[in-house]
Design a protein around this motif. Structure first.
Motif, short mmCIF file in Angstrom:
data_model
loop_
_atom_site.label_atom_id
_atom_site.label_comp_id
_atom_site.label_asym_id
_atom_site.label_seq_id
_atom_site.Cartn_x
_atom_site.Cartn_y
_atom_site.Cartn_z
N VAL A 8 -14.38 5.84 -7.48
CA VAL A 8 -14.33 4.44 -8.11
C VAL A 8 -14.67 4.38 -9.34
O VAL A 8 -15.58 4.91 -9.86
CB VAL A 8 -15.22 3.35 -7.15
N SER A 10 -15.31 1.83 -12.99
CA SER A 10 -15.60 0.49 -13.33
C SER A 10 -15.03 0.57 -14.46
O SER A 10 -15.47 1.07 -15.57
CB SER A 10 -17.01 0.23 -13.39
N THR A 12 -13.44 -2.22 -17.95
CA THR A 12 -13.10 -3.30 -18.72
C THR A 12 -11.86 -3.05 -19.73
O THR A 12 -11.55 -1.89 -19.87
CB THR A 12 -14.06 -3.87 -19.78
N GLU A 28 -15.99 -8.27 -17.91
CA GLU A 28 -17.16 -7.92 -17.08
C GLU A 28 -16.46 -6.67 -16.07
O GLU A 28 -15.23 -6.79 -15.63
CB GLU A 28 -17.39 -8.76 -16.19
N PRO A 29 -17.04 -5.51 -16.13
CA PRO A 29 -16.63 -4.45 -15.27
C PRO A 29 -16.28 -4.82 -14.05
O PRO A 29 -16.79 -5.41 -13.16
CB PRO A 29 -17.69 -3.42 -15.34
N LEU A 30 -15.04 -4.29 -13.63
CA LEU A 30 -14.31 -4.47 -12.32
C LEU A 30 -14.22 -3.04 -11.76
O LEU A 30 -13.71 -2.10 -12.41
CB LEU A 30 -13.11 -5.40 -12.48
N GLU A 31 -14.38 -2.74 -10.63
CA GLU A 31 -14.07 -1.52 -9.75
C GLU A 31 -12.78 -1.51 -9.36
O GLU A 31 -12.17 -2.13 -8.86
CB GLU A 31 -15.35 -1.50 -8.85
N THR A 77 -9.99 0.13 -23.09
CA THR A 77 -11.15 0.01 -22.62
C THR A 77 -12.44 -0.10 -23.64
O THR A 77 -12.37 0.70 -24.72
CB THR A 77 -11.88 0.99 -21.75
N TRP A 83 -18.27 5.53 -12.98
CA TRP A 83 -17.71 5.81 -11.83
C TRP A 83 -18.72 6.23 -10.70
O TRP A 83 -19.82 6.61 -11.13
CB TRP A 83 -16.48 6.86 -11.91
N ARG A 84 -18.09 6.24 -9.61
CA ARG A 84 -19.06 6.64 -8.56
C ARG A 84 -18.00 7.32 -7.48
O ARG A 84 -16.71 7.12 -7.54
CB ARG A 84 -19.81 5.73 -7.73
#
Length: 87
Positions: A8, A10, A12, A28-31, A77, A83-84
């Motif tokens: 995943v 994140s 912007t 705002e960061p979105l996953e 960006t 990420w994760r």
């Protein structure tokens, strides 16, 4: 750690047309799921193998059939990519 599927990320971005006029901005960061159908292929290509904090500008041509709607809008960006691992 490199961005690689599945994970995943994140993001912007700032979406602009070819003349630089803003179309959309995600401040705002979105996953998003990397390695699935969440992101445009060109965006995934740019992110693959990158590290957190990566920033870029991507040119994307948009078309409807054979007619170009907007010549080469870009996505930038403007904040660090994070990420994760996907669960």
């Amino acid at each position: 750690m490199e961005i690689a599927a599945p994970c995943v990320v994140s993001l912007t971005w700032r979406l602009a047309d070819a003349q630089g006029a803003e179309i959309d901005e995600l401040s705002e960061p979105l996953e998003f799921f990397f390695g699935g159908d969440d992101l445009l292929a060109k965006v995934e290509e740019a992110l693959a193998g990158q590290e957190a904090g990566f920033a870029t500008t991507i040119q994307i041509a948009t078309t409807a059939g054979k007619t170009t709607i907007a010549p080469t809008p870009s996505i930038a960006t403007n904040r660090p990519v994070g990420w994760r691992a996907a669960r």
